[in-house]
Scaffold this active site. Structure first.
Site: not given
Length: 281
Positions: A88, A144, A247
């Site tokens: 995200d 992911h 980050s």
């Protein structure tokens, strides 16, 4: 040079990160509830997506920050050939790698060799494609797999811990190639790809599903770890790592391996969203 940028050069990055690492794991309720409540309010964190929706139920701030989402909160694109967003966040930049050079922002660029820690590692990506995704404090901080891949090697590259917020990315030359980072080399069904976890100021902490906490400790020199023959294969959309504070994630692919969709800077993306397609799949 603005004051905020100057401060990035002057701050004792690692000392501050060690303090914050401890502070974000302190279980003293008034402290951890204050930190969590501040972030939820300031960044309007959507706790309805979280597996544990009560922000004050988490043991400490880092447990909240690395929270799991509900199983139905994210879905992988139904097209099996789609390249998935690993995180995200917002697109920082995306596009072609030109003769081994990667665009950072506003005239800033760096080389794939600098990013990955060596010319040989960078050779397959000389004219490939890249996607850079910035995770803000409000985002889900587990990363992911964009494609199915077998882990070949990780490279822990030492460096600074500059902020990766947009103001710093625009002002600090070669920022992503200067920050502490973990380079993860995978072999996919149609060739190699790389996923780079770039550390940031105030705890550049990275954990992987295969090795647990990797950063810290911080590396005094480049550290390589081979996973050849160990059979660590992660499915597309599977969790592979997490940031214990926000980050940036950078994806690299060889030429012809993927065709990217039109991805605009600052475009919001979510885990599992299509970023492009594998033409040869």
């Amino acid at each position: 040079m603005t004051f905020n940028v100057l401060l990035q050069y002057l701050l004792p990055h690692r000392a501050l990160s060690r303090v914050v690492y401890w502070a974000t794991r302190w279980t003293f309720k008034p402290w951890k509830n204050f930190l969590i409540g501040t972030i939820v309010r300031k960044y309007q964190v959507n706790m309805a997506e979280a597996a544990q929706s009560d922000p004050l139920a988490y043991q400490h701030f880092n447990a909240f920050f690395t929270r799991k989402l509900r199983q139905d909160a994210r879905r992988a694109d139904a097209d099996a050939t789609a390249l998935l967003s690993p995180a995200d966040g917002r697109i920082s930049q995306a596009g072609r790698i030109v003769a081994g050079r990667i665009f950072q922002a506003k005239g800033q660029e760096y080389t794939a060799a600098e990013l990955l820690g060596g010319e040989a590692d960078a050779a397959p990506y000389r004219d490939g494609r890249f996607v850079t995704i910035y995770l803000s404090p409000r985002d889900y901080h587990r990363v992911h797999m964009p494609l199915k891949g077998t882990l070949r090697e990780t490279v822990h590259v030492p460096g600074r811990i500059f902020s990766v917020a947009p103001f710093a990315v625009e002002a600090i030359p070669r920022l992503f190639a200067r920050n502490e980072r973990l380079v993860c080399h995978f072999e996919g069904e149609h060739g190699p790809f790389v996923l780079v976890m770039v550390g940031a100021i105030l705890v550049s902490s990275v954990a992987t599903v295969w090795d647990g906490l990797v950063i810290p400790p911080y590396a005094p020199a480049i550290r390589r770890k081979s996973f050849a023959g160990q059979g660590i294969t992660l499915e597309r959309f599977a969790e592979m790592a997490r940031f214990n504070m926000g980050s940036t994630v950078i994806l690299l692919f060889p030429e012809g391996a993927v065709t990217l969709d039109e991805l605009a800077p600052q475009q919001h993306v979510q885990v599992g969203q299509r970023l492009g397609v594998q033409p040869g799949a």
